[in-house]
Scaffold this active site. Structure first.
Site, PDB file in Angstrom:
ATOM      1  N   ASN A  81      -8.314   7.316  -3.265  1.00  0.00           N
ATOM      2  CA  ASN A  81      -8.221   6.681  -1.939  1.00  0.00           C
ATOM      3  C   ASN A  81      -9.532   6.699  -1.152  1.00  0.00           C
ATOM      4  OD1 ASN A  81      -4.755   7.695  -1.384  1.00  0.00           O
ATOM      5  ND2 ASN A  81      -5.545   5.749  -2.122  1.00  0.00           N
ATOM      6  N   ASP A 125       4.342   4.455  -0.720  1.00  0.00           N
ATOM      7  CA  ASP A 125       3.520   3.252  -0.867  1.00  0.00           C
ATOM      8  C   ASP A 125       4.072   2.115  -0.003  1.00  0.00           C
ATOM      9  OD1 ASP A 125       1.533   1.634  -1.809  1.00  0.00           O
ATOM     10  OD2 ASP A 125       2.393   1.342  -3.797  1.00  0.00           O
TER      11      ASP A 125
HETATM   12  C1  FPP Z   1      -0.157   3.955   0.346  1.00  0.00           C
HETATM   13  O1  FPP Z   1       0.145   2.750   1.010  1.00  0.00           O
HETATM   14  C2  FPP Z   1      -0.194   5.036   1.320  1.00  0.00           C
HETATM   15  C3  FPP Z   1      -1.247   5.870   1.501  1.00  0.00           C
HETATM   16  C4  FPP Z   1      -2.486   5.833   0.716  1.00  0.00           C
HETATM   17  C5  FPP Z   1      -1.212   6.889   2.550  1.00  0.00           C
HETATM   18  C6  FPP Z   1       0.082   7.546   2.709  1.00  0.00           C
HETATM   19  C7  FPP Z   1       0.089   8.342   3.945  1.00  0.00           C
HETATM   20  C8  FPP Z   1       1.140   8.436   4.783  1.00  0.00           C
HETATM   21  C9  FPP Z   1       2.433   7.770   4.532  1.00  0.00           C
HETATM   22  C10 FPP Z   1       1.109   9.273   5.960  1.00  0.00           C
HETATM   23  C11 FPP Z   1       0.898  10.688   5.567  1.00  0.00           C
HETATM   24  C12 FPP Z   1       1.189  11.594   6.635  1.00  0.00           C
HETATM   25  C13 FPP Z   1       0.683  12.820   6.706  1.00  0.00           C
HETATM   26  C14 FPP Z   1       1.254  13.712   7.697  1.00  0.00           C
HETATM   27  C15 FPP Z   1      -0.416  13.325   5.886  1.00  0.00           C
HETATM   28  P1  FPP Z   1      -0.911   1.576   0.929  1.00  0.00           P
HETATM   29  O2  FPP Z   1      -1.841   1.723   2.086  1.00  0.00           O
HETATM   30  O3  FPP Z   1      -1.579   1.560  -0.400  1.00  0.00           O
HETATM   31  O4  FPP Z   1       0.032   0.328   1.113  1.00  0.00           O
HETATM   32  P2  FPP Z   1      -0.193  -1.108   0.456  1.00  0.00           P
HETATM   33  O5  FPP Z   1      -0.068  -0.918  -1.043  1.00  0.00           O
HETATM   34  O6  FPP Z   1       0.934  -1.914   1.015  1.00  0.00           O
HETATM   35  O7  FPP Z   1      -1.539  -1.596   0.868  1.00  0.00           O
END
Ligand code: FPP
Length: 266
Positions: free
Chosen positions: A81, A33
C-alpha cells in the site's frame, strides 16, 4: 410501513438469530476492500471511503466481540500500500491515531485487547505511538483480540520466520529435526495468537477474489468468503450472514466425515 432503521434492525435480528452460537468461528480475518470504489460512487475523494471504513471497523469489532469471536484480524495496510499517492498513505497512517484516540475506552468496555502485526518501524512515529499506547492500555483485556495487520505482507513474514529459525539453528537453540509445522507457526507473527493462530474464516469484501499476500501460511484450511459489499457498507448483519454461510460449510481439514458426523484426519 417500516422505516429504514426499523427495517435494518429487523434484518440484523433475523441474520443474528440464524447464527449457531455454539459454532462461532474463533478467528475471523477480513480483507477490508472497496473503500475507494464506495467513495467514487458518491463522487467523494477516496479517503472518504477510508474514513467511513474506520467507522465500520468500530461497528464490526463490537459485533464480533459480542457474538463470541476470539480473534478478529483486519488487513488495514499492506506492505504494497506504500505505492499509493502520498496523501492517501498519510491519511491511512493517521487512521489508527484517530481510531485509538476515540475508541480505546470502548474497546476496554468490551474487554477487547489490541494487537498489531507488521513492520512497525517503517510507520510514522505518531502511528507507532498510537498503536503502542492502545496495546498497553488494553493489555489486561482478555475477551476478543482485535488484531490489526498494519504494514503487513505474508511473504515478508514467512522470510523473517525462516531467517529467525536459521539463526536459532546456528545458535544451537533449535535442531533441524525439530522444524515442523507447529514450530514454524510459532515463528510467524500470528504465533502471538495461540491457540487461535489460523483464521477459521477469511472474508474479503468488494467482490475481488484475491488473497493479496495476506496470511498465506495461516489460511491453508480456512473457509474463504468473497462478498460483493464494499467495506464501508459492511454491517453486523453482513457479518452474521457470513458466519451462517461458514456454519453451513463442511470442514474436513483433509479428512473424512465419520458416521457420527465428526471429522477424522486421513
Ligand atoms: C482497501 O480499499 C482498503 C485499504 C487499503 C485500507 C483499509 C483501511 C480501513 C478500512 C480503515 C482502517 C482503520 C483503522 C482503524 C486502521 P481500497 O482503497 O483498495 O478500495 P478500492 O479497491 O475500491 O480502491
Amino acid at each position: 410501513m417500516f422505516s429504514n432503521k426499523k427495517k435494518k434492525d429487523s434484518q440484523e435480528r433475523s441474520e443474528k438469530s440464524a447464527v449457531d452460537l455454539q459454532r462461532i468461528p474463533k478467528h475471523i480475518a477480513i480483507i477490508m476492500d472497496g473503500n475507494g470504489r464506495w467513495a467514487q460512487q458518491r463522487h467523494l475523494p477516496r479517503v472518504a471511503g477510508h474514513k467511513q471504513g474506520m467507522e465500520v471497523v468500530e461497528t464490526i469489532t463490537k459485533a464480533a466481540s459480542k457474538i463470541g469471536v476470539k480473534v478478529l484480524t483486519l488487513y488495514a495496510f499492506s506492505t504494497e500500500n506504500w505505492k499509493r499517492p502520498l496523501d492517501e498513505v498519510n491519511f491511512l497512517m493517521d487512521l489508527p491515531v484517530k481510531f485509538f484516540d476515540r475508541f480505546v475506552p470502548e474497546l476496554i468496555k468490551h474487554n477487547v485487547r489490541v494487537n498489531v502485526m507488521g513492520d512497525e518501524e517503517q510507520l510514522p512515529k505518531k502511528t507507532q505511538e498510537a498503536v503502542n499506547n492502545a496495546i498497553e492500555q488494553t493489555k489486561d483485556c482478555d475477551g476478543m483480540i482485535l488484531n490489526f495487520a498494519l504494514n503487513y505482507g505474508s511473504r515478508t513474514e514467512i522470510i523473517a520466520a525462516v531467517k529467525n529459525i536459521a539463526t536459532d539453528v546456528k545458535n544451537d537453540k533449535v535442531t533441524t529435526e525439530q522444524i515442523d509445522e507447529d514450530l514454524f507457526a510459532k515463528y510467524l507473527l500470528t504465533g502471538q495468537l495461540t491457540p487461535y493462530n489460523d483464521p477459521d474464516l477469511l472474508i474479503r469484501t468488494s467482490g475481488e477474489q484475491r488473497i493479496s499476500n495476506f496470511l498465506l501460511w495461516q489460511i491453508a484450511y480456512s473457509e474463504l468468503e468473497f462478498t460483493d459489499t464494499y467495506w464501508p457498507d459492511y454491517l453486523p448483519e453482513n457479518l452474521y450472514h457470513d458466519i451462517v454461510v461458514f456454519q453451513q460449510r463442511d470442514r474436513r481439514f483433509g479428512g473424512i466425515k465419520t458416521q457420527k458426523g465428526e471429522n477424522e484426519s486421513k
